[in-house]
Structure formats: structure tokens, C-alpha cells
Design an enzyme around this catalytic site. Structure first.
Site, PDB file in Angstrom:
ATOM      1  N   SER A   1       2.389  63.570  32.201  1.00  0.00           N
ATOM      2  CA  SER A   1       1.049  63.282  32.721  1.00  0.00           C
ATOM      3  C   SER A   1       0.958  63.264  34.243  1.00  0.00           C
ATOM      4  O   SER A   1      -0.148  63.132  34.788  1.00  0.00           O
ATOM      5  CB  SER A   1       0.537  61.947  32.164  1.00  0.00           C
ATOM      6  OG  SER A   1       0.095  62.116  30.840  1.00  0.00           O
TER       7      SER A   1
ATOM      8  N   SER B   1      -4.916  57.667  31.556  1.00  0.00           N
ATOM      9  CA  SER B   1      -4.275  58.971  31.378  1.00  0.00           C
ATOM     10  C   SER B   1      -4.923  59.727  30.221  1.00  0.00           C
ATOM     11  O   SER B   1      -4.241  60.331  29.379  1.00  0.00           O
ATOM     12  CB  SER B   1      -2.769  58.821  31.141  1.00  0.00           C
ATOM     13  OG  SER B   1      -2.089  60.022  31.400  1.00  0.00           O
TER      14      SER B   1
ATOM     15  N   LYS C   1       0.613  57.696  39.657  1.00  0.00           N
ATOM     16  CA  LYS C   1       0.511  58.179  38.278  1.00  0.00           C
ATOM     17  C   LYS C   1       1.822  58.015  37.558  1.00  0.00           C
ATOM     18  O   LYS C   1       2.893  58.226  38.129  1.00  0.00           O
ATOM     19  CB  LYS C   1       0.111  59.661  38.267  1.00  0.00           C
ATOM     20  CG  LYS C   1      -0.274  60.197  36.904  1.00  0.00           C
ATOM     21  CD  LYS C   1      -1.635  59.722  36.486  1.00  0.00           C
ATOM     22  CE  LYS C   1      -1.919  60.044  35.017  1.00  0.00           C
ATOM     23  NZ  LYS C   1      -1.147  59.227  34.068  1.00  0.00           N
TER      24      LYS C   1
ATOM     25  N   LYS D   1      -1.674  65.548  35.678  1.00  0.00           N
ATOM     26  CA  LYS D   1      -3.076  65.185  35.919  1.00  0.00           C
ATOM     27  C   LYS D   1      -3.369  64.940  37.396  1.00  0.00           C
ATOM     28  O   LYS D   1      -4.538  64.958  37.797  1.00  0.00           O
ATOM     29  CB  LYS D   1      -3.442  63.962  35.098  1.00  0.00           C
ATOM     30  CG  LYS D   1      -3.391  64.192  33.584  1.00  0.00           C
ATOM     31  CD  LYS D   1      -3.839  62.947  32.833  1.00  0.00           C
ATOM     32  CE  LYS D   1      -3.866  63.172  31.338  1.00  0.00           C
ATOM     33  NZ  LYS D   1      -2.541  63.016  30.712  1.00  0.00           N
TER      34      LYS D   1
END
Length: 326
Positions: free
Chosen positions: A90, A150, A252, A93
Site C-alpha cells: 500500500s 488505506s 504510509k 497509494k
């Protein structure tokens, strides 16, 4: 539709809004197991299929890597296996958001714009806003859902709005990555869901973190969100470093079976801002402990750089080692 909370034992300290579906791969596995008992030929076919599938997903082996850079000067403060290929999960992203922020600035998007959840977006398990195919979310809801939860469906909705398809948007992601100096990164989707060709390095992820901070300073503040309200529900994020380490304000986390536990972190202490990356750890707690240790060593007054950028270069644009890093 059944909505439920993700158990704390799965990902600590986060509440997720998820759609409960019967797991397709479990069903397929059960059916395959039944068929394997019927004929020798089917057993052989299944074994060969499994062999090639495993081979496809082991092109890159998840390995421990770390990297810390001074966000202002570009000095490389710590590094270990920072140029080894790994799966971003992720962390992907971050680039989806970079392109969304870019579209905001050039007028292609606005915060109140409605994005339609396609059936494709709605299908992206497990973490999602789960509003249902054909329904709409605002860009702000999508961005906050990505930052805090997320949310995979939100990432795909943004991609389809800007690129038409995930594939077209992924090419734009890769092109932008290379423009930013992320020379070893290839994106294949906007969410970070498993794809054997979607790869990056710890160094490249640090470059992206610094680029987000430098190019979109106002939007970057969103990464410090610890939770948000979504249609009457209070939802909490799971970047535990923001709760346990003073000065951490993003960025993140990411995890898949193939990638291990990843995190890109920004932190500020005594006027010094760093961006750190940890990839490929075996548990979230090991990942977080390692990042905390890296921040301790690089944000202390006595810390010194092990490498630096070329004098006069933009922070994050080029980060080259002047000597082997540990």
C-alpha cells in the site's frame, strides 16, 4: 451487505469498514482439492499450475531494507539494502495521492468532486469504504479514506477518474516516478494489491515521500490524520508510530504476504525533518520498532550522515551514496 470491524489482532489499533464476502480463493482451493482426488491427470495439472503461479510471484523476494534521508538537505543518514527491489504494497497509494494532488492543483479535480465507485473499484478487498458499486464519494472522502484506512476502492476510483482505467493510470504513475528520480520503480495498479511486476526500492520510496512534502506542502498535512469521520462513523488509523513517537506525522504503511510489513515515515525534531523507510519486516511491531530506532539515531543531535546528495541538488531529487551504507 454486512459491515464489520477488522479485529485488532489482524492490524493493531485500527478500525476498518469492510464488506464481508466469502473468500473466492478458499472456495477455489476446496474445489481443487476435491477434483485432485478424482484423477491422476487433474492432480498433475493442478500441481503444474501451482508451480507456475508460485514462480510468478517470487520474482522478487521480500527482504529487509531501510533508508533515512534528511528532507531538507537530501543527506542520506542511514541505509541498508536500499536499492534492492521489493514489493511496495500500500505504499503504492502515495503515488496515487501524488497524482491526485497534482490534478487538484491544475484544475482537473476539486475536493468536492464526486467519484463513482465502479464494480471494479468495489471489488478491491479487503480494506475499503464499501459504499457499493454505482454509488459516489467525494474526492476528499476518497483521499482521507486512503490516508487513514488505506481504502483500495478509493484508490481505484481516483485512478479511473483520472486515467479511465487502472492500467492507463498505472503507466502515468510509473512515468511520474521516473520523472521524480525513482528509477527502479514500476507501478501496475493504484492500490498496491499484489502484482509481481509492481516493484520499488526503499530509496525510491523515500524519494516519493520527500517529493510529496516538497511539491504539495498543504496537502501533505493530511498524512498526519489519525482518524476521520465517514458518514457518521468515527474511524481510526493504524499508523502506530504517530501515537508512540513524538514528531512523527505520516506517511504510509503497507502489507501483503509477498511484501512483508512496510512503512514510510516523516518526522520532525529540533528543526530537522527526515523521511525514513522500512520494508520487508515480519510483523508490524518489528517494523515500527525498527523505524523508531532509526529515528532515534538520525534525529539525535550527534547523528551524522553516511552519505549525501550532490551539492546544490534538490532534496529528494538525487540521493547517491558516497560510501557503502550499513
Amino acid at each position: 451487505m454486512t459491515l464489520f470491524y477488522c479485529p485488532l489482532s489482524f492490524i493493531p489499533s485500527q478500525t476498518f469498514l469492510i464488506r464481508s464476502h466469502q473468500s473466492e480463493w478458499l472456495t477455489q482451493t476446496t474445489e481443487t482439492a476435491t477434483l485432485m482426488t478424482k484423477t491422476t491427470s487433474r492432480l498433475l495439472a493442478t500441481a503444474l499450475s501451482s508451480f507456475f503461479l508460485m514462480g510468478a510471484f517470487t520474482q522478487v523476494q521480500a527482504g529487509q531494507a531501510s533508508f533515512v534521508v534528511d528532507a531538507q538537505s537530501g543527506q542520506v543518514l542511514e541505509g541498508s539494502n536500499q536499492d534492492d527491489l521489493n514489493y511496495p504494497a500500500s505504499l503504492t497509494k502515495m503515488m496515487t495521492l501524488y497524482l491526485a494532488f497534482e490534478a487538484l492543483h491544475d484544475g482537473r479535480l476539486n475536493w468536492d468532486q464526486k467519484l463513482t465507485m465502479s464494480e471494479n473499484a468495489e471489488s478491491k478487498e479487503p480494506f475499503k469504504l464499501a459504499v457499493g458499486a454505482g454509488r459516489k464519494v467525494t474526492l476528499r472522502e476518497a483521499v482521507e479514506g486512503i490516508v487513514v484506512l488505506s481504502a483500495n476502492d478509493a484508490a481505484v476510483a481516483i485512478a479511473e477518474q483520472l486515467g479511465g482505467t487502472e492500467q492507463v493510470f498505472a503507466k502515468a504513475m510509473t512515468d511520474k516516478a521516473h520523472q521524480l528520480g525513482m528509477k527502479d520503480t514500476v507501478f501496475r495498479n493504484p492500490s498496491g494489491l499484489p502484482d509481481p511486476e509492481q516493484v520499488t526500492t526503499a530509496r525510491d520510496m523515500a524519494t516519493l515521500g520527500v517529493s510529496l512534502m516538497r511539491d504539495f506542502p498543504e496537502e501533505f498535512k493530511l498524512f498526519s490524520m489519525r482518524g476521520f469521520q465517514f458518514r457518521g462513523m468515527k474511524l481510526r488509523g493504524h499508523n502506530n508510530l504517530m501515537y508512540r513517537y513524538d514528531g512523527v506525522d505520516g506517511i504510509k504503511t503497507g502489507y501483503t504476504d509477498a511484501s512483508g510489513y512496510n512503512v514510510v515515515t516523516s518526522a520532525l525534531k529540533d528543526g530537522r525533518r527526515v523521511v525514513g523507510v522500512v520494508m520487508g519486516e515480519k510483523t508490524a511491531s518489528i517494523r515500527d520498532d525498527k523505524m523508531a530506532s532509526l529515528l532515534d539515531s538520525t534525529l539525535s543531535p550527534s547523528s551524522t550522515a553516511t552519505a549525501s546528495t550532490t551539492p546544490g541538488s534538490q532534496p529528494g531529487a538525487t540521493m547517491t551514496d558516497s560510501q557503502p551504507t550499513k
